[in-house]
Design an enzyme around this catalytic site. Structure first.
Site, mmCIF file in Angstrom:
data_model
loop_
_atom_site.group_PDB
_atom_site.id
_atom_site.type_symbol
_atom_site.label_atom_id
_atom_site.label_comp_id
_atom_site.label_asym_id
_atom_site.label_seq_id
_atom_site.Cartn_x
_atom_site.Cartn_y
_atom_site.Cartn_z
ATOM 1 N N LYS A 1 -2.674 20.051 -77.606
ATOM 2 C CA LYS A 1 -2.492 19.343 -76.753
ATOM 3 C C LYS A 1 -3.415 19.658 -75.626
ATOM 4 O O LYS A 1 -4.463 19.166 -75.257
ATOM 5 C CB LYS A 1 -1.015 19.010 -76.220
ATOM 6 C CG LYS A 1 -0.116 18.593 -77.241
ATOM 7 C CD LYS A 1 0.970 18.393 -76.654
ATOM 8 C CE LYS A 1 1.814 19.392 -76.086
ATOM 9 N NZ LYS A 1 2.173 20.190 -77.125
ATOM 10 N N ARG B 1 -2.151 33.305 -79.168
ATOM 11 C CA ARG B 1 -1.976 33.233 -77.819
ATOM 12 C C ARG B 1 -1.368 33.936 -76.928
ATOM 13 O O ARG B 1 -1.856 34.560 -75.737
ATOM 14 C CB ARG B 1 -1.630 31.500 -77.593
ATOM 15 C CG ARG B 1 -1.993 31.470 -75.803
ATOM 16 C CD ARG B 1 -2.019 29.852 -75.578
ATOM 17 N NE ARG B 1 -0.682 29.412 -75.598
ATOM 18 C CZ ARG B 1 -0.253 28.111 -75.458
ATOM 19 N NH1 ARG B 1 -1.078 27.228 -75.240
ATOM 20 N NH2 ARG B 1 1.119 27.784 -75.671
ATOM 21 N N ARG C 1 2.183 34.356 -71.409
ATOM 22 C CA ARG C 1 3.435 33.717 -71.192
ATOM 23 C C ARG C 1 4.316 34.295 -71.953
ATOM 24 O O ARG C 1 4.212 34.422 -73.209
ATOM 25 C CB ARG C 1 2.595 32.305 -71.798
ATOM 26 C CG ARG C 1 2.066 31.568 -70.886
ATOM 27 C CD ARG C 1 1.657 30.139 -71.468
ATOM 28 N NE ARG C 1 2.710 29.231 -72.290
ATOM 29 C CZ ARG C 1 2.447 28.039 -72.690
ATOM 30 N NH1 ARG C 1 1.260 27.509 -72.509
ATOM 31 N NH2 ARG C 1 3.387 27.389 -73.150
ATOM 32 N N ARG D 1 11.389 26.486 -79.720
ATOM 33 C CA ARG D 1 10.713 25.403 -78.857
ATOM 34 C C ARG D 1 10.281 24.381 -79.985
ATOM 35 O O ARG D 1 10.542 23.248 -79.851
ATOM 36 C CB ARG D 1 9.326 25.977 -78.637
ATOM 37 C CG ARG D 1 9.447 26.850 -77.132
ATOM 38 C CD ARG D 1 8.257 27.728 -76.809
ATOM 39 N NE ARG D 1 7.178 27.097 -76.556
ATOM 40 C CZ ARG D 1 6.056 27.547 -76.684
ATOM 41 N NH1 ARG D 1 5.808 29.084 -76.693
ATOM 42 N NH2 ARG D 1 4.705 26.957 -76.233
HETATM 43 P P1 B4P Z 1 -1.989 24.018 -77.344
HETATM 44 O O1 B4P Z 1 -1.489 23.343 -78.309
HETATM 45 O O2 B4P Z 1 -3.287 23.296 -76.715
HETATM 46 O O3 B4P Z 1 -1.013 24.484 -76.207
HETATM 47 P P2 B4P Z 1 -0.078 23.485 -75.323
HETATM 48 O O4 B4P Z 1 -0.284 21.958 -75.739
HETATM 49 O O5 B4P Z 1 -0.376 23.987 -74.105
HETATM 50 O O6 B4P Z 1 1.283 23.893 -75.829
HETATM 51 P P3 B4P Z 1 2.831 23.956 -75.345
HETATM 52 O O7 B4P Z 1 3.353 22.742 -76.121
HETATM 53 O O8 B4P Z 1 3.321 25.230 -75.970
HETATM 54 O O9 B4P Z 1 2.886 24.089 -73.845
HETATM 55 P P4 B4P Z 1 3.451 23.210 -72.749
HETATM 56 O O10 B4P Z 1 2.516 23.842 -71.513
HETATM 57 O O11 B4P Z 1 3.150 21.765 -72.774
HETATM 58 O O12 B4P Z 1 -2.654 25.313 -78.081
HETATM 59 C C1 B4P Z 1 -1.904 26.317 -78.540
HETATM 60 C C2 B4P Z 1 -2.982 27.410 -78.967
HETATM 61 O O13 B4P Z 1 -3.340 27.206 -80.334
HETATM 62 C C3 B4P Z 1 -3.959 27.863 -77.992
HETATM 63 O O14 B4P Z 1 -4.223 29.243 -78.051
HETATM 64 C C4 B4P Z 1 -5.281 27.255 -78.573
HETATM 65 O O15 B4P Z 1 -6.411 28.060 -78.493
HETATM 66 C C5 B4P Z 1 -4.957 27.264 -80.180
HETATM 67 N N1 B4P Z 1 -5.781 26.152 -80.680
HETATM 68 C C6 B4P Z 1 -5.760 24.841 -80.283
HETATM 69 N N2 B4P Z 1 -6.358 24.032 -81.184
HETATM 70 C C7 B4P Z 1 -6.596 24.949 -82.296
HETATM 71 C C8 B4P Z 1 -7.222 24.818 -83.560
HETATM 72 N N3 B4P Z 1 -7.679 23.614 -83.927
HETATM 73 N N4 B4P Z 1 -7.339 25.608 -84.409
HETATM 74 C C9 B4P Z 1 -6.752 27.011 -84.073
HETATM 75 N N5 B4P Z 1 -6.227 27.231 -82.800
HETATM 76 C C10 B4P Z 1 -6.016 26.119 -82.153
HETATM 77 O O16 B4P Z 1 4.970 23.601 -72.454
HETATM 78 C C11 B4P Z 1 5.403 24.762 -72.110
HETATM 79 C C12 B4P Z 1 6.983 24.482 -71.656
HETATM 80 O O17 B4P Z 1 6.903 23.870 -70.488
HETATM 81 C C13 B4P Z 1 7.783 24.056 -72.472
HETATM 82 O O18 B4P Z 1 8.374 24.703 -73.765
HETATM 83 C C14 B4P Z 1 9.032 23.390 -71.671
HETATM 84 O O19 B4P Z 1 9.750 24.484 -71.325
HETATM 85 C C15 B4P Z 1 8.178 23.154 -70.266
HETATM 86 N N6 B4P Z 1 7.597 21.774 -70.213
HETATM 87 C C16 B4P Z 1 6.537 21.105 -70.434
HETATM 88 N N7 B4P Z 1 6.616 20.094 -70.385
HETATM 89 C C17 B4P Z 1 7.949 19.566 -70.380
HETATM 90 C C18 B4P Z 1 8.451 18.265 -70.095
HETATM 91 N N8 B4P Z 1 7.582 17.026 -70.058
HETATM 92 N N9 B4P Z 1 9.816 18.337 -69.944
HETATM 93 C C19 B4P Z 1 10.527 19.355 -69.919
HETATM 94 N N10 B4P Z 1 10.018 20.504 -70.205
HETATM 95 C C20 B4P Z 1 8.647 20.570 -70.157
#
Ligand code: B4P
Length: 191
Positions: free
Chosen positions: A14, A128, A134, A146
């Site tokens: 995302k 990552r 993190r 998660r």
């Molecule tokens: P991404 O998938 O881009 O990571 P993210 O969306 O930021 O993930 P996440 O859901 O964990 O985090 P968030 O901050 O929303 O990438 C992951 C990895 O994969 C990266 O290293 C990237 O380089 C790699 N990658 C991407 N595309 C690739 C591909 N095509 N091939 C290979 N590798 C690839 O949430 C974190 C925490 O915040 C949650 O657990 C929760 O506690 C809290 N939170 C956030 N939003 C919330 C909400 N709305 N309500 C309640 N809690 C919330």
């Protein structure tokens, strides 16, 4: 306005894809994860409280996240549209977002949901975790929690948008550019 919910399990890509989409479509990127990590970094009361849930891989309370997002939407009145990344993560958040946008005379254009199998998600997040600092990316049991929280609390949000005919599923496995191209094809059919 073009308002996109970018959806998917943790590690689905995302944040990665949002960065590319916001440049192409000139949208404001609102990532609840990034905003919460900013609060943790600044050691605000909200951040200190949120960290307890995030480090365990649990969701932060709906009312906290909803109020935080409303303030961000209000602060970007001139936006051409938004990419909501990691929000909504519960049906209650989806309902609140719908009401917020309705009050501002707009609504969600579509939900783009990235699908990636669990083994690939775990692999990406552990990778990552090696340099992101993190806490929630470093421990496999936290990552698995998660994913399980996603399946229980977040996946039902798909039904919320599906019943409104706004749900579009996207294969999230492949190169970053391939997945970006798939997302653009879906968006370009709507604008
Ligand atoms: P991404 O998938 O881009 O990571 P993210 O969306 O930021 O993930 P996440 O859901 O964990 O985090 P968030 O901050 O929303 O990438 C992951 C990895 O994969 C990266 O290293 C990237 O380089 C790699 N990658 C991407 N595309 C690739 C591909 N095509 N091939 C290979 N590798 C690839 O949430 C974190 C925490 O915040 C949650 O657990 C929760 O506690 C809290 N939170 C956030 N939003 C919330 C909400 N709305 N309500 C309640 N809690 C919330």
């Amino acid at each position: 306005m073009l308002n996109i919910v970018l959806f998917g399990p943790p590690g689905a890509g995302k944040g990665t894809q949002a960065e590319k989409l916001l440049k192409k479509y000139e949208l404001i990127h609102l990532s609840t994860g990034d905003i919460l990590r900013g609060e943790i970094c600044a050691e605000t009361p909200l951040g200190i409280e949120a960290k307890k849930s995030m480090d365990k891989g649990e969701l932060v309370a709906d009312e906290v996240v909803i109020a935080m997002m409303e303030a961000k939407i209000d602060a970007n009145k001139e936006a051409k549209g938004f990419i909501f990344d990691g929000f909504p993560r519960t049906t209650a958040q989806a309902e609140a977002l719908g009401e917020m946008l309705h009050e501002k005379g707009t609504n969600i254009t579509c939900m783009l949901a990235l699908f990636v199998d669990d083994d690939e998600l775990i692999k990406r997040l552990l990778l990552r975790g090696k340099d992101s600092g993190r806490a929630d990316d470093q421990d496999q049991s936290v990552i698995e929690n998660r994913i399980s929280v996603y399946n229980k609390e977040t996946a039902p949000v798909i039904d919320f948008y599906d019943t409104q005919n706004k749900y579009i599923s996207i294969d999230g496995v492949g190169s970053i550019d391939e997945i970006f191209a798939r997302l653009c094809v879906a968006i370009d059919q709507l604008i």
